[in-house]
Design an enzyme around this catalytic site. Structure first.
Site, PDB file in Angstrom:
ATOM      1  N   ASP A   2       0.846  -1.194   0.000  1.00  0.00           N
ATOM      2  CA  ASP A   2       0.000   0.000   0.000  1.00  0.00           C
ATOM      3  C   ASP A   2       0.875   1.235   0.000  1.00  0.00           C
ATOM      4  O   ASP A   2       2.062   1.174   0.360  1.00  0.00           O
ATOM      5  CB  ASP A   2      -0.932   0.032   1.211  1.00  0.00           C
ATOM      6  CG  ASP A   2      -2.221   0.800   0.928  1.00  0.00           C
ATOM      7  OD1 ASP A   2      -2.339   1.412  -0.164  1.00  0.00           O
ATOM      8  OD2 ASP A   2      -3.122   0.798   1.787  1.00  0.00           O
ATOM      9  N   GLU A  48       2.083   4.181  -4.292  1.00  0.00           N
ATOM     10  CA  GLU A  48       1.572   2.841  -4.609  1.00  0.00           C
ATOM     11  C   GLU A  48       2.549   2.073  -5.490  1.00  0.00           C
ATOM     12  O   GLU A  48       2.800   0.883  -5.261  1.00  0.00           O
ATOM     13  CB  GLU A  48       0.217   2.955  -5.310  1.00  0.00           C
ATOM     14  CG  GLU A  48      -0.903   3.538  -4.460  1.00  0.00           C
ATOM     15  CD  GLU A  48      -1.500   2.551  -3.473  1.00  0.00           C
ATOM     16  OE1 GLU A  48      -1.008   1.411  -3.365  1.00  0.00           O
ATOM     17  OE2 GLU A  48      -2.479   2.928  -2.807  1.00  0.00           O
ATOM     18  N   HIS A  97     -10.016  -1.347   2.851  1.00  0.00           N
ATOM     19  CA  HIS A  97     -10.830  -0.896   3.987  1.00  0.00           C
ATOM     20  C   HIS A  97     -12.092  -1.741   4.187  1.00  0.00           C
ATOM     21  O   HIS A  97     -13.156  -1.214   4.516  1.00  0.00           O
ATOM     22  CB  HIS A  97     -11.188   0.584   3.833  1.00  0.00           C
ATOM     23  CG  HIS A  97     -10.009   1.457   3.526  1.00  0.00           C
ATOM     24  ND1 HIS A  97      -8.990   1.669   4.436  1.00  0.00           N
ATOM     25  CD2 HIS A  97      -9.683   2.142   2.401  1.00  0.00           C
ATOM     26  CE1 HIS A  97      -8.097   2.468   3.887  1.00  0.00           C
ATOM     27  NE2 HIS A  97      -8.479   2.756   2.656  1.00  0.00           N
TER      28      HIS A  97
END
Length: 205
Positions: A7, A43, A121
Site C-alpha cells: 500500500d 503505490e 478498507h
C-alpha cells in the site's frame, strides 16, 4: 507461493509526504517514504519494493487495493513498452522511471510475479496493516524522521509486538526484510475475479 500485501500513502496529494509499505503474509514487512510525492508514486514504490525484496524462484503474489498500480505493472506495461513508453493517446507514460523499474524487477526475478486486486478498507488483515504502515511512514517523513530508524510504540496496533521498522527513501536493488510481526492473523478472503493465467512472469489482466 509468497503472498505480499502492499500500500501507499500521501498525506497531501500531490506534494505531501508519502509512505509505502509491504507486508509478507508470514509477518515480515518493510516501509519507507519520501518528503514529497503523490498517491500513485507511493503505490508504485510499494509494489516495486515488494518485488525487489522477494527474489528467487518461488511464485510471488502481490495484493494491492490500487488498480492503477496493478495495471501499470501488468495490463498496460506491454503496450507502453511496444509504443516506446507512450500511452494510446501518444502522451508520455506518467511515473515512467518507476514503471520501468518495476518492469526490470519483474523481468530480472527468476520466479513469476502475479497481481491480485483486493478491496481496501473492508477488513482484509494484511491490506489494513500495509495501509497503516504506509501511513506511519508518511507521518515520519512529514515530521522529518524519514531518514532514521523509528521504533513502533504501543500506539501502533498494526504490528503489536514488533520491535522496529526502517522508514527510508526508496533505494535501488537491495532486498529488504522487515521485522517479524508475531502471531499475524490470516488474511481475509480477498474480493477478486476468477484466477487468471500466468504470462511471461506477469499477470496480464
Amino acid at each position: 507461493m509468497i503472498t505480499v500485501s502492499t500500500d501507499g500513502s500521501c498525506l497531501r496529494n500531490p506534494g505531501g509526504a508519502t509512505g509505502w509499505a509491504w507486508i509478507n503474509h508470514d509477518g515480515t514487512f518493510d516501509s519507507g517514504g519520501a518528503a514529497s510525492g503523490t498517491n500513485q508514486i507511493a503505490e508504485l514504490t510499494a509494489l516495486l519494493e515488494a518485488v525487489r525484496a522477494h527474489p528467487g524462484a518461488e511464485p510471488l503474489m502481490i495484493e494491492s487495493d490500487s488498480q492503477y498500480a496493478i495495471k501499470c505493472a501488468s495490463e498496460w506495461l506491454e503496450g507502453w513498452r511496444r509504443k516506446g513508453w507512450k500511452t494510446a493517446s501518444g502522451s508520455p507514460v506518467k511515473n515512467l522511471e518507476l514503471v520501468q523499474s518495476i518492469d526490470r524487477a519483474i523481468s530480472d526475478r527468476e520466479g513469476p510475479v502475479r497481481f491480485r486486486w483486493v478491496r481496501g478498507h473492508v477488513g482484509n488483515t494484511f491490506n489494513e496493516r500495509a495501509d497503516q504502515l504506509a501511513g506511519l511512514a508518511a507521518q515520519d517523513w512529514a515530521a522529518g524522521r524519514g531518514d532514521i530508524e523509528a521504533v513502533l510504540g504501543e500506539a501502533s496496533p498494526v504490528v503489536a509486538g514488533a520491535t522496529s521498522r526502517r522508514p527510508r527513501a526508496a533505494r535501488a536493488g537491495t532486498p529488504a526484510t522487515g521485522s517479524p510481526v508475531p502471531d499475524a492473523a490470516p488474511a481475509a478472503a480477498p474480493v477478486r475475479a476468477p484466477e487468471p493465467a500466468w504470462s511471461n512472469g506477469t499477470l496480464w489482466d
